[in-house]
Scaffold this motif. Structure first.
Motif, short mmCIF file in Angstrom:
data_model
loop_
_atom_site.label_atom_id
_atom_site.label_comp_id
_atom_site.label_asym_id
_atom_site.label_seq_id
_atom_site.Cartn_x
_atom_site.Cartn_y
_atom_site.Cartn_z
N TYR A 48 94.70 -125.33 -52.60
CA TYR A 48 95.39 -124.91 -53.84
C TYR A 48 95.02 -123.49 -54.21
O TYR A 48 93.87 -123.08 -54.08
N LYS A 49 96.02 -122.76 -54.69
CA LYS A 49 95.85 -121.37 -55.12
C LYS A 49 96.16 -121.33 -56.62
O LYS A 49 97.11 -121.99 -57.08
N TYR A 50 95.38 -120.57 -57.35
CA TYR A 50 95.48 -120.61 -58.81
C TYR A 50 95.88 -119.26 -59.39
O TYR A 50 95.68 -118.21 -58.78
N ARG A 51 96.40 -119.31 -60.63
CA ARG A 51 96.45 -118.13 -61.51
C ARG A 51 95.20 -118.23 -62.37
O ARG A 51 94.74 -119.35 -62.66
N ASP A 52 94.70 -117.08 -62.83
CA ASP A 52 93.49 -117.11 -63.68
C ASP A 52 93.62 -118.12 -64.79
O ASP A 52 92.71 -118.92 -65.06
N GLU A 53 94.79 -118.07 -65.49
CA GLU A 53 94.93 -118.90 -66.69
C GLU A 53 94.93 -120.40 -66.35
O GLU A 53 94.46 -121.22 -67.13
N ASP A 54 95.44 -120.73 -65.15
CA ASP A 54 95.47 -122.15 -64.77
C ASP A 54 94.06 -122.67 -64.49
O ASP A 54 93.71 -123.79 -64.87
N PHE A 55 93.26 -121.83 -63.80
CA PHE A 55 91.91 -122.31 -63.51
C PHE A 55 91.06 -122.31 -64.79
O PHE A 55 90.24 -123.22 -65.00
N ALA A 56 91.29 -121.31 -65.65
CA ALA A 56 90.56 -121.26 -66.92
C ALA A 56 90.85 -122.51 -67.74
O ALA A 56 89.95 -123.08 -68.39
N LEU A 57 92.10 -122.97 -67.68
CA LEU A 57 92.47 -124.18 -68.42
C LEU A 57 91.71 -125.40 -67.89
O LEU A 57 91.22 -126.23 -68.67
N LEU A 58 91.58 -125.47 -66.56
CA LEU A 58 90.81 -126.59 -65.99
C LEU A 58 89.37 -126.56 -66.49
O LEU A 58 88.79 -127.59 -66.84
N LEU A 59 88.80 -125.33 -66.52
CA LEU A 59 87.41 -125.20 -66.99
C LEU A 59 87.30 -125.67 -68.44
O LEU A 59 86.38 -126.40 -68.81
N GLU A 60 88.28 -125.26 -69.26
CA GLU A 60 88.26 -125.66 -70.68
C GLU A 60 88.42 -127.17 -70.82
O GLU A 60 87.72 -127.80 -71.61
N GLN A 61 89.34 -127.72 -70.02
CA GLN A 61 89.56 -129.17 -70.10
C GLN A 61 88.30 -129.94 -69.70
O GLN A 61 88.06 -131.04 -70.17
N ALA A 62 87.49 -129.33 -68.83
CA ALA A 62 86.25 -129.99 -68.39
C ALA A 62 85.12 -129.79 -69.40
O ALA A 62 84.03 -130.32 -69.22
N GLY A 63 85.36 -128.98 -70.43
CA GLY A 63 84.34 -128.80 -71.48
C GLY A 63 83.56 -127.50 -71.36
O GLY A 63 82.52 -127.34 -71.99
N PHE A 64 84.06 -126.55 -70.56
CA PHE A 64 83.40 -125.24 -70.46
C PHE A 64 84.12 -124.23 -71.34
O PHE A 64 85.32 -124.35 -71.59
N ASP A 65 83.37 -123.22 -71.82
CA ASP A 65 84.02 -122.14 -72.56
C ASP A 65 83.32 -120.82 -72.22
O ASP A 65 82.56 -120.77 -71.27
N ASP A 66 83.58 -119.79 -73.02
CA ASP A 66 83.01 -118.47 -72.76
C ASP A 66 83.24 -118.07 -71.29
O ASP A 66 82.31 -117.76 -70.55
N ILE A 67 84.51 -118.10 -70.91
CA ILE A 67 84.88 -117.91 -69.50
C ILE A 67 85.00 -116.43 -69.17
O ILE A 67 85.58 -115.66 -69.92
N CYS A 68 84.43 -116.05 -68.04
CA CYS A 68 84.53 -114.67 -67.57
C CYS A 68 84.99 -114.71 -66.11
O CYS A 68 84.57 -115.58 -65.35
N VAL A 69 85.86 -113.78 -65.74
CA VAL A 69 86.36 -113.80 -64.35
C VAL A 69 86.31 -112.40 -63.75
O VAL A 69 86.59 -111.41 -64.44
N TRP A 70 85.89 -112.34 -62.49
CA TRP A 70 85.88 -111.08 -61.75
C TRP A 70 86.84 -111.19 -60.57
O TRP A 70 86.90 -112.24 -59.93
N HIS A 71 87.58 -110.09 -60.32
CA HIS A 71 88.49 -110.04 -59.17
C HIS A 71 88.06 -108.93 -58.22
O HIS A 71 87.36 -108.02 -58.61
N ASP A 72 88.60 -108.96 -57.01
CA ASP A 72 88.52 -107.81 -56.11
C ASP A 72 89.63 -106.83 -56.52
O ASP A 72 90.48 -107.16 -57.36
N ARG A 73 89.66 -105.67 -55.87
CA ARG A 73 90.64 -104.65 -56.26
C ARG A 73 92.09 -105.08 -56.04
O ARG A 73 92.99 -104.67 -56.73
N GLN A 74 92.30 -105.95 -55.05
CA GLN A 74 93.67 -106.40 -54.77
C GLN A 74 94.08 -107.65 -55.54
O GLN A 74 95.16 -108.19 -55.30
N ASP A 75 93.19 -108.16 -56.37
CA ASP A 75 93.44 -109.42 -57.10
C ASP A 75 93.77 -110.57 -56.14
O ASP A 75 94.66 -111.39 -56.39
#
Ligand code: AVI
Length: 320
Positions: A284-311
């Motif tokens: 499975y391949k994600y958009r940032d917001e879709d994976f962030a939603l999974l994290l939130e649904q699992a009870g995580f918050d204060d989410i930070c994401v890093w990408h490479d230059r090509q995203d």
């Protein structure tokens, strides 16, 4: 030693051949035949996966390493002092070890189905990093984590690199994140590598390389199943297929029959018609917001994401 240390010869299939055979029977006789991707990783399969990670077309391993190297100090700042680093994608522990100088974990806990295998790997690592307490733990990611009391409770960090979370369906991925959350206290974190949605061409090239390494990796599952279930698959009867399923945002790998074939194994038999497929893996391949939603649904918050230059790839940190 293969990076993907999931060699099935040392895994639970070797210990429970009847269970493996029953599982293979159920999946091969399903209306749409499939095989669990865990059967990729016999000795040769682990080496083939290792080779995949060195292919120019297979960007995830390289790009994730670049992100972790570039942002290791930011990541360390967010994680805070002396975490207990629980490595769920342990393998040969190298991805975690590269972060040790920045993260300075108090304890390192690699998790794998085979604890014997990890003990060997840990001996060398312990000599390299004598200041970090190390303890290998045997665990299956599909059941709740039940760590021994010697695994520290302060500032736990679940490290799950390599886009391995992508091999679960989003519902299974959520359940795994929930198991991480259940095994952490308020403020503990996760650090997870996630492959991002991108052009179909780039994705399909990554799973169907011109040297044919991914094809060999996919076909090798048949040899492993032959050994596990006494099956008579002929590798030459099957063709590797990798395609992007846009409805589910996933790369699928299949094996497609090159002609009509009948396969027999100790638990059953099935006739496959020319062109019929066996589904072997979804990634499975994600958009940032879709994976962030999974994290939130699992009870995580204060989410930070890093990408490479090509995203192309993302590394997420979130707190419980
Ligand atoms: C292990 N896993 C993250 C890999 C992936 O990209 O889904 C397995 C793989 N299958 C084909 N190439 C790599």
């Amino acid at each position: 030693r293969p990076d993907r240390a999931r060699s099935a010869s040392r895994a639970e299939f070797a210990k429970h051949p009847d269970a493996a055979c029953a599982e293979i029977t159920a999946s091969l006789t399903a209306p749409r035949a499939w095989l669990s991707p865990k059967f990729f990783y016999d000795g040769l399969g682990s080496r083939l996966f290792d080779t995949i990670t060195a292919l120019p077309e297979y960007y995830p391993t390289r790009v994730e390493a670049e992100i972790l190297a570039t942002h290791q100090h930011d990541i360390a700042r967010r994680i805070g002092e002396r975490p207990v680093m629980i490595d769920l994608g342990a393998g040969n522990c190298q991805k975690a070890a590269r972060l040790f100088p920045a993260l300075r974990p108090a304890q390192y806990v690699p998790v794998d189905i085979s604890v014997e295998y990890l003990r060997d790997t840990l001996e060398g690592l312990q000599r390299q990093f004598p200041e970090i307490a190390m303890q290998a733990v045997g665990a299956d990611l599909s059941t709740p984590f039940d760590f021994p009391s010697t695994v520290g409770r302060d500032n736990r960090l679940f490290f799950y690199p390599g886009s391995s979370i992508g091999n679960f369906t989003p519902i299974e991925a959520l359940a795994l994140l929930q198991r991480m959350r259940a095994a952490s206290a308020r403020g503990d974190g996760v650090l997870i590598g996630v492959d991002l949605l991108k052009s179909v061409e780039t994705l399909e090239d990554a799973y169907d390389d011109p040297l044919g390494v991914t094809s060999a990796f996919n076909l090798n599952i048949l040899r492993h199943v032959n050994r596990l279930a006494g099956a008579d698959f002929e590798v030459g009867d099957w063709q590797h297929i990798a395609l992007f399923n846009a409805a589910h945002n996933r790369i699928e790998m299949h094996l497609q029959a090159r002609r009509d074939v009948t396969v027999t194994w100790s638990g059953g038999t099935r006739r496959f018609l020319h062109g019929e497929r066996i589904h072997t893996e979804s990634s499975y391949k994600y958009r940032d917001e879709d994976f962030a939603l999974l994290l939130e649904q699992a009870g995580f918050d204060d989410i930070c994401v890093w990408h490479d230059r090509q995203d192309a790839f993302a590394v997420f940190h979130a707190r419980g």
